[in-house]
Design an enzyme around this catalytic site. Structure first.
Site, PDB file in Angstrom:
ATOM      1  CG  ASP A  38      -2.361  -0.106   0.898  1.00  0.00           C
ATOM      2  OD1 ASP A  38      -2.857   0.751   0.156  1.00  0.00           O
ATOM      3  OD2 ASP A  38      -2.999  -1.054   1.376  1.00  0.00           O
ATOM      4  CG  ASP A  65      -5.438   5.037   0.962  1.00  0.00           C
ATOM      5  OD1 ASP A  65      -6.328   4.172   0.981  1.00  0.00           O
ATOM      6  OD2 ASP A  65      -5.462   6.060   1.671  1.00  0.00           O
ATOM      7  CD  GLU A 117      -9.131   3.670  -1.804  1.00  0.00           C
ATOM      8  OE1 GLU A 117     -10.086   3.215  -1.146  1.00  0.00           O
ATOM      9  OE2 GLU A 117      -8.176   4.277  -1.284  1.00  0.00           O
ATOM     10  CG  HIS A 135      -8.776  -2.337   3.541  1.00  0.00           C
ATOM     11  ND1 HIS A 135      -8.490  -2.372   2.187  1.00  0.00           N
ATOM     12  CD2 HIS A 135      -8.570  -1.056   3.927  1.00  0.00           C
ATOM     13  CE1 HIS A 135      -8.129  -1.175   1.784  1.00  0.00           C
ATOM     14  NE2 HIS A 135      -8.162  -0.356   2.820  1.00  0.00           N
ATOM     15  CG  ASP A 136     -11.575   0.818   3.111  1.00  0.00           C
ATOM     16  OD1 ASP A 136     -11.301   0.730   4.330  1.00  0.00           O
ATOM     17  OD2 ASP A 136     -10.893   1.467   2.309  1.00  0.00           O
TER      18      ASP A 136
END
Length: 565
Positions: free
Chosen positions: A100, A205, A259, A331-332
């Site tokens: 990430d 991210d 993302e 994860h979200d």
């Protein structure tokens, strides 16, 4: 048109959330050694790439997305030596490791921010600082009306500096000021440092938030995320990513995926087309299907035709220039089988159907840990059970609404939507704490781990896990499932999603038919597809190669055929 070949297009990615994957030392928190101990499980699934959520040093206010040192490992996860051992172990198993990259913001504990709030001349302009305004009563107010994604104002007043700083997420996550040349150079140096250590790419991210409109004007107060038109896809966004690519990324054979909130197909072609700085981008249009009236903290019905319209738009829109990301979970996001399947009566069948969906469309599939088992949402009976800062903040906002008397009144929507659903520990076996830890887990274990766990499913040929294994192998064996063209056969059908993938080769045209039944009733209908013969390649029910022309589908049935002219 056949897309240019690339290893990341042919890969299947497995996402690991380290805190919840496997705990090797009994402190209740997953760690790097725990991942190493379970790597054979991941490799046996047949995936090619591991995407590792943040393991950098962090106060963990947002579970690692608040980074205090980009070149150090969070001590509860292990050491840099542990990370290096993990990288070597991943590569030894012919897999690749993607990290990430979180560079829209840092932690407020990062050295850069500490020096910036002290007005150190070198770091004074590393973050977005502004003086406040006053309202009609002369009371101080933030510099503009922008909101944090986690709720409340996107501005926090800092007593030490005497100004407000911008935080589009938690108050502990101040936004970097990318207009500053020194900020960009420090970030590029950090990227190169990790690439030199041997990693194989980055998931970036909220990467399209780096550029803010000059002057930071107020946003539309009625928009879903107030201010977003001023800080998403800002005026310098593409130039920042182009510079990142030119100066660093293009020097390495790596995979990059951004993302990107509120991403459109047109923007995706700019960011991740053939000439774009990135390889792929995540959009969120399909994850909003179950929002009621566009409201994230609500739950509404969703329709299959609307899902098809979204899929068609992205499959067709990136066919000539671009590449799709395919995912249900991360994860979200809450667990997909709890959102789009049937956990009461057809959990196994609907989990397999959802897996068939992402593994047969055009794009790179992403599997989130436990998805391959059909893990479900958990029960969140009290606010004390929650760990997700986003869910806690929004639960408090919901509790302030008129007519809401207590958590019981909002428990259903909070429990459905909280990111904690994706963060319950991986369910390895039916022993205490699902085999995740010998200690007290940092977050509750889902109570259904005795019925849903990896040990049982590895031993069961008909399990969700083994179905995923077979589909991943099928995708690896068939170029048509990677590079083939996509055609939606039944765009308006209310319960059946049927599409073909076709690929022209030197020896002819390969064609695959995929039929997905998103319903708990039996359905019989005729498919509008021409063929001379068909072979069943995969199915989540036990069939004797039924003919695909007149189809009778069981609840949540999925079929994949090879068609011959």
């Amino acid at each position: 048109m056949t897309a240019e070949r690339a290893w990341w297009k042919e890969a299947v990615v497995y996402q690991i959330y380290p805190r919840s994957f496997n705990d090797s030392d009994g402190d209740g928190v997953g760690d790097l050694q725990g991942i190493i101990d379970r790597l054979d499980y991941v490799a046996d699934l047949g995936v090619d790439v591991i995407w590792l959520n943040p393991v950098y040093d962090s106060p963990q206010k947002d579970n690692g997305y608040d980074i205090s040192d980009y070149q150090a490992i969070y001590d509860e996860f292990g050491t840099m030596a542990d990370w290096e051992a993990l990288l070597e172990a991943v590569h030894d198993r012919d897999m690749r490791l993607v990290m990430d990259l979180v560079v829209n913001h840092t932690s407020d504990q990062h050295e850069w921010f500490r020096k910036s709030r002290q007005r150190d001349p070198e770091y004074e302009d590393y973050y977005i600082w502004r003086e406040g305004r006053t309202d009609e009563d002369g009371e101080p107010t933030p510099p503009n009306n922008w909101e944090s994604f986690f709720g409340g104002s996107a501005w926090e007043y800092d007593e030490e500096r005497g100004e407000y700083f911008l935080h589009l997420y938690d108050t502990s996550q101040p936004d970097l000021d990318w207009r500053n040349d020194a900020v960009r150079q420090d970030v590029f140096d950090t990227i190169e440092w990790w690439l030199e250590k041997g990693i194989d790419g980055f998931r970036m991210d909220v990467i399209n938030l780096l550029s803010k409109v000059e002057g930071l004007p107020d946003g539309d107060p009625d928009s879903e995320w107030v201010g977003s038109e001023q800080f998403i896809d800002g005026p310098e966004m593409l130039s920042y990513l182009d510079a990142m690519d030119d100066e660093v990324l293009s020097n390495y054979d790596v995979m990059t995926v951004g993302e990107m909130p509120q991403l459109t197909v047109e923007s995706a072609r700019e960011y991740a087309g053939a000439d774009g700085p990135l390889d792929m981008a995540f959009h969120f249009q399909h994850t909003k299907l179950d929002y009621a009236d566009g409201e994230r903290w609500s739950v509404g019905d969703w329709s299959l035709p609307e899902l098809k319209r979204i899929v068609d738009r992205w499959q067709d829109g990136l066919a000539a220039d671009g590449w799709n990301t395919l995912y249900w979970e991360n994860h979200d996001q809450p667990r997909s089988v709890s959102r789009y399947g049937d956990t009461e009566n057809y959990r196994r069948e609907s989990a397999k159907l959802l897996g068939t969906f992402i593994l047969t469309l055009r794009g790179t599939p992403y599997i989130y840990q436990g998805q391959e088992l059909g893990m479900t949402n958990a029960d969140w009976d009290t606010m004390d059970d929650l760990r997700d800062v986003d869910a806690i903040n929004h639960a408090r906002e919901l509790l302030d609404r008129e007519g809401v008397e207590g958590y019981e009144d909002v428990k259903d929507v909070v429990g459905y939507r909280t990111r904690d659903n994706a963060r319950t520990p991986m369910q390895w076996d039916d022993s205490q704490n699902a085999g995740f830890t010998d200690g007290d887990p940092w977050i509750q274990v889902n109570s259904n781990y005795r019925e849903i766990n990896a040990a049982d499913q590895q031993a069961d040929a008909d399990s969700v896990y083994n179905y995923y294994r077979r589909l991943i192998q099928l995708r690896s064996d068939r170029d048509v499932l990677v590079y083939g063209d996509y055609t939606d056969l039944l765009p308006e059908h209310e319960t059946v999603f049927a599409f073909t993938r076709s690929l022209s080769t030197d020896s002819g045209t390969e064609k695959v038919l995929v039929v997905l039944h998103f319903d708990d009733a039996t359905e019989t209908f005729d498919l509008p597809v021409e063929y001379a013969d068909a072979t069943l390649l995969a199915c989540n029910y036990d069939h004797d190669d039924p003919d695909p022309e007149t189809v009778t589908l069981a609840p949540y049935e999925a079929r994949v055929y090879e068609l011959f002219d």
